[in-house]
Design an enzyme around this catalytic site. Sequence first.
Site, PDB file in Angstrom:
ATOM      1  N   ARG A  93       0.841  -1.208   0.000  1.00  0.00           N
ATOM      2  CA  ARG A  93       0.000   0.000   0.000  1.00  0.00           C
ATOM      3  C   ARG A  93       0.870   1.249   0.000  1.00  0.00           C
ATOM      4  NH1 ARG A  93      -4.934   1.644   4.160  1.00  0.00           N
ATOM      5  NH2 ARG A  93      -5.128   3.782   3.456  1.00  0.00           N
ATOM      6  N   ASN A 130     -10.667  -4.032  -1.745  1.00  0.00           N
ATOM      7  CA  ASN A 130     -10.516  -2.915  -2.675  1.00  0.00           C
ATOM      8  C   ASN A 130      -9.513  -3.225  -3.784  1.00  0.00           C
ATOM      9  OD1 ASN A 130     -12.273  -0.844  -1.750  1.00  0.00           O
ATOM     10  ND2 ASN A 130     -10.934  -0.499   0.004  1.00  0.00           N
ATOM     11  N   CYS A 187     -19.311  -1.737   0.247  1.00  0.00           N
ATOM     12  CA  CYS A 187     -18.505  -0.602   0.696  1.00  0.00           C
ATOM     13  C   CYS A 187     -19.212   0.045   1.884  1.00  0.00           C
ATOM     14  CB  CYS A 187     -18.330   0.399  -0.445  1.00  0.00           C
ATOM     15  SG  CYS A 187     -17.305   1.838  -0.040  1.00  0.00           S
ATOM     16  N   HIS A 215     -16.474   4.179  -4.688  1.00  0.00           N
ATOM     17  CA  HIS A 215     -15.560   5.299  -4.432  1.00  0.00           C
ATOM     18  C   HIS A 215     -15.671   6.394  -5.491  1.00  0.00           C
ATOM     19  CE1 HIS A 215     -12.689   2.881  -1.576  1.00  0.00           C
ATOM     20  NE2 HIS A 215     -13.962   2.895  -1.191  1.00  0.00           N
ATOM     21  N   TYR A 270     -14.186  10.359  -1.548  1.00  0.00           N
ATOM     22  CA  TYR A 270     -13.168   9.954  -2.525  1.00  0.00           C
ATOM     23  C   TYR A 270     -13.160  10.871  -3.751  1.00  0.00           C
ATOM     24  CZ  TYR A 270     -12.168   5.669   0.016  1.00  0.00           C
ATOM     25  OH  TYR A 270     -11.772   4.774   0.975  1.00  0.00           O
TER      26      TYR A 270
END
Length: 424
Positions: free
Chosen positions: A90, A145, A165, A195, A243
């Site tokens: 990440r 995700n 989500c 998102h 987002y």
Amino acid sequence: MKITVVGGGSTYTPELVEGFARRADVLGLTELVLYDIDKERLDIVGGLAGRILARTGFTGKLLLTTDLDTAVTGAAAVLIQLRIGGQAARLTDETVPNKYGIIGQETTGPGGFAKALRTVPVVLGIAERIRELAGPDTWILDFTNPVGIVTRALQHAGHRAVGLCNVAIGFQRRLAKDFGVEPDRVRLGHAGLNHLSWIRSVLLDGEERLPSMLEGDSLVELATEVRMPATLLATTRSIPSYYLHYFYCTDEEFRNQQQSGGHRAEAVQAIESELLEMYRDPLLNEKPALLEQRGGAYYSEAAAALVTSLLTGDGAHHYVDVRNDGVIDGLPDDAVVEVPAFVDRDGVHPTEVPALPPEMLGLVQSVTAYEILAVEAAVTGDRKVAQRAMLAHPLVRQWEIAEPLLEELLTVNRRFLPAFFPLG
């Protein structure tokens, strides 16, 4: 009734376990399985899970296993919550794009693309074992995700999958608290992609409340919450998902990332280390308050409630990621959209969604094109398709950036991308 959690060593799991514990009798739950490839984390998280279930009086069986076949055989539903490469991967998703003047983010933009390339093949492999050992009718719930891309990949491979989500349910719970009512009395006109969504209606007992919310102090509070100018919300007459800050305030976000010197991955790593240490405490038998800082608020509620609807047919109202099939005009039928729906044993039944205005539809169409290409690239390992995906994404677009950025992302993720780097 057997329910399996793939990625059971996640720090999210205790919250999910509490959600199932509250519904064990309704579900007729007899076995809850936590599967993970990391035995040490599984034992730590599983220990707390066992204490939570004991506290709530669960009389069924809790199984911790590192064997996928054991985990999924005979399961009625399987929840998938994975992070291939962990927080270290990440961190590269969030930092490498910055070198090219692009926002680093783990679910959208080039960082989200890198995550999709790592994740889609693994999830599809797990889904195949589910199909073989639990049957083609087994529900797969994806909380991994980027949810829209992973769910699309599952559906294209013929799996009975729905994405989940927590953005919509988070807003619903927050607004219900403001109104002083139970959450079920609040219905959101939430629509778009995962998102990449907007709330264009807020009904309280059927009465529209959004116009008054987009005025005065309420407007300022909402704008602060989603990190966007109040005038933007007033202009679009909507509450954008937070987002969308990455799309509507791109330069501002990039400057913030450059100036802060830190990324969310670093903060999450620290929180996870602290959580795991807390989970080791043999006296702890409930999720700690610190878990709320990890993200994913209301995940347990959303996931456990959705499983309950699918397996008992209660027909409850949810916000889910599903195949479009004409729900949002202007998108392909096989696009995965995030919309309200009623859910029963027959599956997910989306509610009617008013047409998106041009400025929203255009962005959704662009990101949908990227998602289509992202799935193809992840499955085939075709660099040309991957380059086209980068070009299609509104946060990348430029060839002089897309080509070298893609090559660096592929290189740093090489060990997770056998489709792009076959042995021999």
